[in-house]
Write an enzyme that holds these catalytic residues in place. Sequence first.
Site, short mmCIF file in Angstrom:
data_model
loop_
_atom_site.label_atom_id
_atom_site.label_comp_id
_atom_site.label_asym_id
_atom_site.label_seq_id
_atom_site.Cartn_x
_atom_site.Cartn_y
_atom_site.Cartn_z
N LYS A 238 -7.95 -60.36 85.81
CA LYS A 238 -8.09 -60.03 84.40
C LYS A 238 -8.63 -61.20 83.58
O LYS A 238 -8.79 -62.31 84.09
CB LYS A 238 -6.72 -59.57 83.86
CG LYS A 238 -6.13 -58.34 84.58
CD LYS A 238 -7.03 -57.13 84.50
CE LYS A 238 -6.31 -55.80 84.68
NZ LYS A 238 -5.92 -55.45 86.05
C1 LIG Z 1 -4.65 -54.30 86.30
C2 LIG Z 1 -4.20 -53.04 85.68
C3 LIG Z 1 -2.85 -52.64 85.67
C4 LIG Z 1 -1.80 -53.32 86.45
O1 LIG Z 1 -1.68 -54.67 86.25
P1 LIG Z 1 -1.05 -55.61 87.41
O2 LIG Z 1 -0.81 -56.88 86.65
O3 LIG Z 1 -2.07 -55.75 88.48
O4 LIG Z 1 0.20 -54.97 87.87
C5 LIG Z 1 -2.51 -51.49 84.98
N1 LIG Z 1 -3.42 -50.75 84.34
C6 LIG Z 1 -4.73 -51.09 84.35
C7 LIG Z 1 -5.71 -50.24 83.59
C8 LIG Z 1 -5.16 -52.23 85.04
O5 LIG Z 1 -6.45 -52.53 85.06
#
Ligand SMILES: *Cc1c(COP(=O)(O)O)cnc(C)c1O
Length: 401
Positions: free
Chosen positions: A186
Site C-alpha cells: 500500500k
Molecule cells: C489490502 C486491502 C485490504 C486488506 O488489507 P491487509 O492489510 O492486507 O489485511 C482490504 N481491502 C482492500 C480493498 C485492500 O486493498
Amino acid sequence: MPGTELFGEEERKEVMDVLNTGVLFRYNHDAQRQGHWKAKDFEAVIARFTGAKHALAVSSGSTAVSTMLAACGVGYGDEVIVPPFTFIATIESVLLAGAIPVFAEIDETLCLSAEGIRAVCGPKTKAVLLVHMCGAAADLDGIMAVCREKNIMLIEDTAQALGATYKGKHLGLYGKIGSFSFDFFKINTCGEGGVVITDDEQLIKTAEYFSDHGHSHEGDNRGMEPHYIMGTNYRIGEINAAIGLAQARKLPYILSQQRKHKAIIQERLSKIPGLAFRKQCDDAGDSATFFHMLFPDEATARAANKAMIEAGVGGAYWYDNMYHYIKQWDHLKDMKMPFRTVAHELGLPQDLKTQKFPKSDAVLSRLISFNIRVTWTEAELNAYLDKVEKAVRSAMEGVEV
Ligand SMILES: *Cc1c(COP(=O)(O)O)cnc(C)c1O
C-alpha cells in the site's frame, strides 16, 4: 509500492525507540516506555492528516474492515453490498462477520456505481461496503444519495486510497466509518497494520473495545479493567506502529510526487487517439498510486498488455492476471472455508457460479493499470513512458477513432 520505496532512517529510528525500551505492547507499562507511545502517535498522525476526529490502529487492513463491521453492528444474516473488483479481504470480512455479501456492478470509476447499488438493494440490505479502488474516489454523491434513500449504512474500505480526497474531504470520512491498510503493497506500509477512522465517538469506542477483547483501557490495571463487550485481538504491536508512524509522516511527499508524475503521464498518453482513462470523480483528489488506461475493446487491451510485457513494462491486466476480480475467485464461488458460516446456512442470494457482471466485465476487460512510482527521476519516467507509449500505439494501430 510507494511506502516500500521510501523505507529508511526514519523508520529505523522509530523502531529503535521501541527496541530500546522493550515495551512491544501498545497499552500500559507507562513507566518503562519512557514516553514512547508509537500506536497512539501513529493514530494521531493519521487523524490529523485525514481530518478525522478519531483513529484506531489495528493489526491489518483486513482486521480493520472486520472492526468496522463489528462497530456498525453488522452481523447475522445482514446483507452487505460489495464490489466484484476489490482485494478478497473485503468479502472475507463480510463472511467472517456472519453477514451475506451481495455483489453489485462497478463502472468506469472502477468502483461500485450508484446505479449498481440500487439494482441489488433489498429489504435485508444493511450496508454498502464501498471500496475506493486503486487510490481514488467512487461516485460518493450518487452513492450517498442511494444510501440515504434506502436507509442503509455507508462503510468505506479505503485500504487502497489513503491520502485521496473527494471535494476536499478525505476518503473514509464520508461513511459512518472508514479503514486503511498498511500492508506491504500500500501507499504506506508498516509491515502489517491498519487504521480505522471516524468522527463518531461511540463507533470508535466500540471499535477499540472489539479490537482488544473488550478492554476499556480505563485506569492502569489492565487485569481489572471493565469489559463492556467481547471482542478479539486485532491490536497492532508497537514495532509495526513505529514503522507506520514514520511512513505516515512521508504521506505529503509521497502524494505530491505521485501527483506530479501522474500529470506527466496523463499529458503524454492523452495524445494517443482513442485511448481513454479511468473516470475520475475528483481528479485532483486522486492519490495517484496507479495510472489507468481504458482501451476501446478487449482485443486491443489484450494486444496492448502483450506489447507492454514484451517491452518490459508489463502492467496489471486485472481481468486475467491479478487476483482482484470475481472472475478469478473460484474458492468464493465454491464457498470454500474451513468451517460453516452464516452464509453457508442461509445461502447467498446470488448464485456466484452463474451470476454475470456484464458492466464490470466491460470495464475490466478493457483496463490496464500500472504503478506510479515515487522515486522515478524525470529521465526514468520518460524512458518508461517511451516504452509504454510505443506499446500502446502499436496495439491501437488500425483501431478506428
Ligand atoms: C489490502 C486491502 C485490504 C486488506 O488489507 P491487509 O492489510 O492486507 O489485511 C482490504 N481491502 C482492500 C480493498 C485492500 O486493498
